[in-house]
Design a protein around this motif. Sequence first.
Motif, PDB file in Angstrom:
ATOM      1  N   ASP A 132     -10.246   4.888  -6.337  1.00 22.84           N
ATOM      2  CA  ASP A 132     -10.025   5.268  -5.291  1.00 22.84           C
ATOM      3  C   ASP A 132     -11.176   6.266  -5.176  1.00 22.84           C
ATOM      4  O   ASP A 132     -11.524   7.426  -5.609  1.00 22.84           O
ATOM      5  CB  ASP A 132      -8.822   6.227  -5.331  1.00 22.84           C
ATOM      6  CG  ASP A 132      -8.655   6.925  -3.971  1.00 22.84           C
ATOM      7  OD1 ASP A 132      -7.531   7.928  -3.946  1.00 22.84           O
ATOM      8  OD2 ASP A 132      -9.398   6.776  -3.097  1.00 22.84           O
TER       9      ASP A 132
ATOM     10  N   THR B   1     -11.312  -0.276   1.496  1.00 24.54           N
ATOM     11  CA  THR B   1     -10.206   0.263   1.980  1.00 24.54           C
ATOM     12  C   THR B   1     -10.419   0.943   3.385  1.00 24.54           C
ATOM     13  O   THR B   1      -9.631   1.825   3.686  1.00 24.54           O
ATOM     14  CB  THR B   1     -10.080   1.478   0.808  1.00 24.54           C
ATOM     15  OG1 THR B   1     -11.063   2.474   0.861  1.00 24.54           O
ATOM     16  CG2 THR B   1      -9.572   0.960  -0.200  1.00 24.54           C
TER      17      THR B   1
ATOM     18  N   PRO C 281      -5.993  -4.181   1.871  1.00 22.74           N
ATOM     19  CA  PRO C 281      -7.489  -4.000   1.629  1.00 22.74           C
ATOM     20  C   PRO C 281      -8.281  -5.385   1.852  1.00 22.74           C
ATOM     21  O   PRO C 281      -7.881  -6.349   1.413  1.00 22.74           O
ATOM     22  CB  PRO C 281      -7.448  -3.567   0.282  1.00 22.74           C
ATOM     23  CG  PRO C 281      -6.271  -4.106  -0.491  1.00 22.74           C
ATOM     24  CD  PRO C 281      -5.374  -4.367   0.609  1.00 22.74           C
TER      25      PRO C 281
ATOM     26  N   LEU D  20      -7.311   1.076   5.704  1.00 23.21           N
ATOM     27  CA  LEU D  20      -6.158   1.810   5.060  1.00 23.21           C
ATOM     28  C   LEU D  20      -6.188   3.198   5.454  1.00 23.21           C
ATOM     29  O   LEU D  20      -5.134   3.830   5.323  1.00 23.21           O
ATOM     30  CB  LEU D  20      -6.182   1.675   3.454  1.00 23.21           C
ATOM     31  CG  LEU D  20      -6.151  -0.044   3.035  1.00 23.21           C
ATOM     32  CD1 LEU D  20      -5.759  -0.010   1.295  1.00 23.21           C
ATOM     33  CD2 LEU D  20      -4.836  -0.612   3.736  1.00 23.21           C
TER      34      LEU D  20
ATOM     35  N   TYR E  34       1.026  -1.089  -0.026  1.00 21.49           N
ATOM     36  CA  TYR E  34       0.016   0.071  -0.040  1.00 21.49           C
ATOM     37  C   TYR E  34       0.821   1.162   0.003  1.00 21.49           C
ATOM     38  O   TYR E  34       1.317   1.763   0.974  1.00 21.49           O
ATOM     39  CB  TYR E  34      -0.998   0.030   1.403  1.00 21.49           C
ATOM     40  CG  TYR E  34      -2.027   1.188   1.518  1.00 21.49           C
ATOM     41  CD1 TYR E  34      -1.963   1.996   2.302  1.00 21.49           C
ATOM     42  CD2 TYR E  34      -2.834   1.351  -0.031  1.00 21.49           C
ATOM     43  CE1 TYR E  34      -3.065   2.722   2.407  1.00 21.49           C
ATOM     44  CE2 TYR E  34      -3.693   2.541   0.349  1.00 21.49           C
ATOM     45  CZ  TYR E  34      -3.722   3.093   1.508  1.00 21.49           C
ATOM     46  OH  TYR E  34      -4.744   4.076   1.521  1.00 21.49           O
TER      47      TYR E  34
END
Lengths: 466, 112
Positions: free
Chosen positions: A135, A435, A74, A438, A18
């Motif tokens: 994203d 995500t 993820p 994250l 990541y």
Amino acid sequence: MNSMITDFLESVCARIKYKKIHEEITAELNEHIVELVGVYKEQGLGEDEAIQMALEQMGDPNDIGIKLHNQYKPKTEWSLLGLVALLVTLGGVIMAVCTQNEAKAIFDNLNFYIARYLGYLPVGIIILSIFYFSDYMKLKQLSMPIYIGTILAIIITILFGRRLNGTPWLTFGGVGVAPKSYAAALFLIAFAGFIEKYKGQGVFAIVKLVMLCIVSMVMLLMVPSLAMTFVLGVGYAVMLTVAIVRHNFKGKIYQYFAMLYGVGFAILTFVVVTLKPHQSKRFTLFLNAGALDKSGDGFVNMMIGKWLSASQLIGKANIDMSYPNGYVFPGTSTNFLFVNIIANFGWVAGIALVIIIASFILRMFLVTRKIRNDYGFYLSLSLSTVISLQFIISILVNLNLFPMVEMNMPFISPGATNFVLNMMLAGILLSIWRTNNLIKASKGAIADTQFKFITYEDGKIIINLR
Amino acid sequence: MKLNKELMKGSTTMLVLNLLKLEDMYGYQMISELKKRSDETFTLQEGTLYPILHALENQDCITSFWVDTEAGRRRKYYKITKDGLKLLEEKQREWQFYTSTVNKMIGGACFE
């Protein structure tokens, strides 16, 4: 920075897939190394020796890297992916079985709906995948462009679009897009960004947000689309209420509630007063579904009533549903697919489907609560609300429990625009959940964990309107 | 007395959370505080500490913030959250139960 230190830090990061977290980890570990070096130098070691000792003390960079990588992987939300896949598959099966009568009668093609479905199914899957792996944070900056873009799309469609049954469409090479399909969802996506932008601000922020709500709702009313304006309104109400409760805005909660629901009531009154006669009639018609009024209004309501009362627990209903002489009415393949299912397969099938849909809705909102960053939370909330409302309203209309509006069930009802749009929404949702671990929790997290709206203490229930 | 590293493994998270309960700290500070308070018995390895800190942060048990020091450097401090306090309590209860049971087995002192 010393090359030995750089090498060390690079080895650590090489193990962490990541990339976005590399900068932060490098900075943090470097600080620690620098401090160690300082200590060793104080003990009398030379610069290079100190660095060597410090790096040894830090440990094996590969090991650290792998352990950190495990924290930033993820995670797919399988329960939701599974439920979406289930609904899409069921949709295909239902369509294959239930729409043939109407397809043959109207289009002289048994497989009309199925053929179209096979056409837009792959498109939907591709769109879902694209958004799933993208994203979603990038949507935050696009909030205002999306909002304005949707308003422009509505204006252009109203001015230049072709009208079909009163609904304006824009056609591009054989494919039609109507604002009522996508506008509410897009407005709510933009709204999530607006709420997050006004985090920590006071009363004036709510005023601005309400203005944004009103402008978009008026645009949608002009299309005209009363149903989607309602969905949009409910969506806005849910998001603002949740934002207020979560202390998104500075100051006392009750003043915001007073403002919000005061304005909301005013809008509602305005809309009711300005309704055209045929629209207000829809509100009363569903209440007496048995009676057929002289002008023929309420026909569909009555038909639904007939189909439902003739339906069995399992199996086909005791009523002639064949074309052209049976009890038929338009929309059994689209808006009234749920009635169709009950009439063809029985109440058990209908209840089973409702249970699956209810699980999906519940799961969406449960997972939304676990989203750690503010924008992701509001976006997830708005999308969950849009998808849920489509299901709920569609089913209620089908059971004569809601005024007659045109609302399709996501993933299940035929309709290319609707399907692809909902696949996009599902893709974004899955991306947010994937995500979640994250992205750092928003700074509001500390305040959130210390402030509870409703608490239970000393045998008393305390509601905090602070 | 030199300790078997395996013994420490289970309680590291609890010790880290306990430190943060007392005050906000940054990584290096945690290691040196731990050493100090345990009379040099507990030497937490850097390679062990940082994965634990990041894991706790991802579970929202702690949050972090950067601070500029007077020396012109930036340090990442950690702060315990309400969820973190709950987790600490849970782990402490677990620990008390575990140690009292073991003590019962081997006939050692039992702290209620």
